[in-house]
Design a protein around this motif. Structure first.
Motif, mmCIF file in Angstrom:
data_model
loop_
_atom_site.group_PDB
_atom_site.id
_atom_site.type_symbol
_atom_site.label_atom_id
_atom_site.label_comp_id
_atom_site.label_asym_id
_atom_site.label_seq_id
_atom_site.Cartn_x
_atom_site.Cartn_y
_atom_site.Cartn_z
ATOM 1 N N ILE A 113 24.314 -29.210 -10.990
ATOM 2 C CA ILE A 113 22.950 -28.890 -10.585
ATOM 3 C C ILE A 113 22.032 -29.988 -11.121
ATOM 4 O O ILE A 113 22.124 -30.360 -12.284
ATOM 5 N N ASP A 114 21.154 -30.500 -10.271
ATOM 6 C CA ASP A 114 20.210 -31.516 -10.718
ATOM 7 C C ASP A 114 18.909 -31.369 -9.935
ATOM 8 O O ASP A 114 18.881 -30.769 -8.858
ATOM 9 N N SER A 192 24.487 -28.560 -15.761
ATOM 10 C CA SER A 192 23.152 -29.044 -15.454
ATOM 11 C C SER A 192 22.562 -29.719 -16.679
ATOM 12 O O SER A 192 22.864 -29.334 -17.805
#
Length: 197
Positions: A113-114, A192
């Motif tokens: 996740i970014d 993340s």
């Protein structure tokens, strides 16, 4: 008659006229005849035996100046020959280490996740207009592109959202996991670097 008028009548530039005048003064009428366009001096090259020696010496590894001294050849010639072969830099002599990847084997094992922050703009920017002052869109704000990528398959879910606060990030993650599940990818872990969210 002035020089400029003579040059204009001949249909050439003043610089070209002076070049031809200098040729005539140095060699007379014969120097105005056509010439071959080859260079008067040619770059030196290493003969095949010298080139082989240079390659062997480079693999020892020796510096280019040292190799040139040992071969009795100019530094620039040795450097040009070895650069052509890809041996100009010492770091090129050793093979590059293989890239170590931590890629997961199965879809859904790890989801990255970014969030990428992109500036909004009202008018065309400086890359098109060429004027940095005219293309500014101060105070317009930013959009955040939220991205979820499966490590094994590189399947991705992307949304453009207004912020990257905790509630927004959690909402995006829930929608991304639901979308991955609809694609047949069961999410087991999430990674993340977005700490506050």
């Amino acid at each position: 008659m002035s020089n400029k008028l003579l040059v204009a009548e001949a249909g050439i530039s003043l610089r070209c006229a002076y070049k031809w005048l200098a040729r005539y003064c140095s060699g007379g009428a014969a120097s105005l005849a056509d010439r071959r366009s080859l260079r008067r001096t040619h770059r030196r090259t290493l003969d095949p035996q010298q080139q082989q020696q240079a390659v062997e010496l480079r693999h020892q590894p020796l510096r280019l100046r040292h190799i040139a001294r040992m071969l009795g050849a100019p530094f620039s010639t040795v450097a040009r020959a070895l650069n052509r072969l890809g041996l100009g830099r010492l770091r090129n002599l050793e093979p590059k280490p293989p890239v170590l990847r931590y890629e997961r084997a199965h879809p859904g094992d790890l989801i990255h996740i970014d969030v990428k922050k992109l500036a909004r703009f009202r008018k065309v920017g400086h890359r098109i207009t060429g004027n940095r002052q005219q293309g500014r869109s101060a105070g317009v704000g930013y959009d955040r592109v939220h991205l979820a990528i499966d490590d094994a398959t590189r399947l991705a879910s992307v949304e453009v959202l207004a912020d990257e606060q905790q509630g927004t990030a959690i909402g995006f993650l829930c929608r991304a996991v639901a979308w991955f599940n609809s694609q047949g990818v069961e999410c087991l872990q999430v990674m993340s670097d977005n700490g506050p969210a």
